[in-house]
Design an enzyme around this catalytic site. Structure first.
Site, PDB file in Angstrom:
ATOM      1  CG  ASP A   1      -1.667  -1.998   5.874  1.00 10.58           C
ATOM      2  OD1 ASP A   1      -2.887  -2.128   5.717  1.00 10.58           O
ATOM      3  OD2 ASP A   1      -0.986  -1.090   5.328  1.00 10.58           O
TER       4      ASP A   1
ATOM      5  CG  HIS B   1      -6.243   1.174   2.964  1.00  8.64           C
ATOM      6  ND1 HIS B   1      -5.164   0.349   3.101  1.00  8.64           N
ATOM      7  CD2 HIS B   1      -7.235   0.622   3.704  1.00  8.64           C
ATOM      8  CE1 HIS B   1      -5.493  -0.665   3.889  1.00  8.64           C
ATOM      9  NE2 HIS B   1      -6.749  -0.537   4.266  1.00  8.64           N
TER      10      HIS B   1
HETATM   11  P1  13P Z   1      -0.398   6.265   2.135  1.00  9.64           P
HETATM   12  O1  13P Z   1       0.970   5.748   1.850  1.00  9.64           O
HETATM   13  O2  13P Z   1      -1.004   6.961   0.978  1.00  9.64           O
HETATM   14  O3  13P Z   1      -0.444   7.085   3.381  1.00  9.64           O
HETATM   15  O4  13P Z   1      -1.328   4.986   2.379  1.00  9.64           O
HETATM   16  C1  13P Z   1      -1.193   4.239   3.541  1.00  9.64           C
HETATM   17  C2  13P Z   1      -2.007   3.004   3.508  1.00  9.64           C
HETATM   18  O5  13P Z   1      -3.142   3.001   3.096  1.00  9.64           O
HETATM   19  C3  13P Z   1      -1.400   1.786   4.047  1.00  9.64           C
HETATM   20  O6  13P Z   1      -2.243   0.688   3.908  1.00  9.64           O
END
Ligand code: 13P
Length: 280
Positions: free
Chosen positions: A81, A205
């Site tokens: 990610d 996201h």
């Molecule tokens: P959150 O921490 O708001 O759940 O976001 C997760 C995310 O988009 C990871 O790339």
């Protein structure tokens, strides 16, 4: 079983639902997410962001994630990610991740396109999927910065699709990483336009704090992957704290079980909202 993220998102497009992409930081969180996937017969994505590697080194957590996906009895993609550097993206691919994100959202569009194409070329050698981002999702993946939300422009999404062969596109529609200060008002007008004018699976996201109704609406409007991080970390912490308060932890292994339980409960809740149960 370990699968390419492309397959999961293609199935999600056909079935009109979204797949949960759960951030993990240790083995207990991996076990909790996969327990929920097994119980609900759901495909899932396990992910870790580059910014988290100072706590969970890629060379240690990466092989663990891949091994857990291989041993799982539902389809599991392993995703890197918010990749920032070619070095770490390549390391994830070498370890066996079946998907990587290049986050060039802070770059001018043409540079973002050029860099994404470079990452696609590298990922092709591994037959791995690539996610990119345009517009800028608010907040930072590790909660350290407050980056202003800069919504995706339709013409950028169209150009991005035409000029790259990207497998998934993260868009900014008023969503932000971390806990929201107030309930977000997502720009469904932008999402609808992008969905109508592109064929790409879209990624949301900043899943933590978005309402179940908005999740469902997103999943029916082109969003095929939803990232959840903070909600899992919070659920693990909260579960552990409650277990201590209730005097249910007597020794390390009880603590470990509480961590698995916290990740499991959160993944289960989101899989059910996203409609991914029984889609394995
Ligand atoms: P959150 O921490 O708001 O759940 O976001 C997760 C995310 O988009 C990871 O790339």
């Amino acid at each position: 079983m370990l699968v390419n993220m492309r397959e999961l998102l293609a199935d999600a497009q056909r079935g009109n639902y979204a797949v949960g992409s759960f951030s993990v930081a240790n083995m207990e969180m991996v076990l909790g997410v996969l327990k929920a996937a097994r119980e609900l017969n759901a495909p899932v994505i396990l992910q870790i962001a580059e910014v988290r590697l100072k706590q969970s080194p890629l060379e240690i957590i990466g092989p663990l994630m891949v091994a857990a996906a291989e041993a799982a009895n539902t389809p599991v993609a392993v995703h890197f990610d918010h990749g920032k550097t070619i070095e770490k993206i390549t390391q994830a691919l070498d370890i066996g991740f079946t998907s990587v994100m290049f986050d060039g959202s802070h770059l001018p569009l043409d540079e973002n396109i050029e860099m994404t194409k470079r990452v696609i070329e590298i990922a092709e050698e591994y037959d791995a999927a690539v996610e990119a981002e345009i517009g800028c999702v608010g907040g930072s993946e590790d909660g350290s910065e407050d980056i202003a939300i800069n919504c995706t422009r339709l013409e950028d999404a169209i150009k991005f699709e035409a000029q790259t062969n990207v497998d998934a596109l993260a868009i900014a529609i008023g969503n932000a990483h971390g806990n929201y200060k107030s309930t977000p008002k997502l720009r469904f007008d932008i999402l609808e336009e992008v969905e109508k004018n592109t064929d790409l699976p879209l990624v949301l996201h900043g899943g933590t704090g978005i309402t179940p109704d908005d999740f469902v609406r997103c999943a029916k409007t082109g969003i095929k992957k939803i990232n959840i991080a903070t909600a899992t970390f919070d659920s693990v912490e909260h579960t552990v704290r409650t277990c201590y308060d209730d005097k249910k932890i007597n020794g390390y292994y009880d603590l470990q079980s509480a961590e698995v339980e916290g990740a499991y409960q959160n993944a289960k809740k989101h899989i059910l909202i996203f409609g991914t149960d029984n889609k394995a």
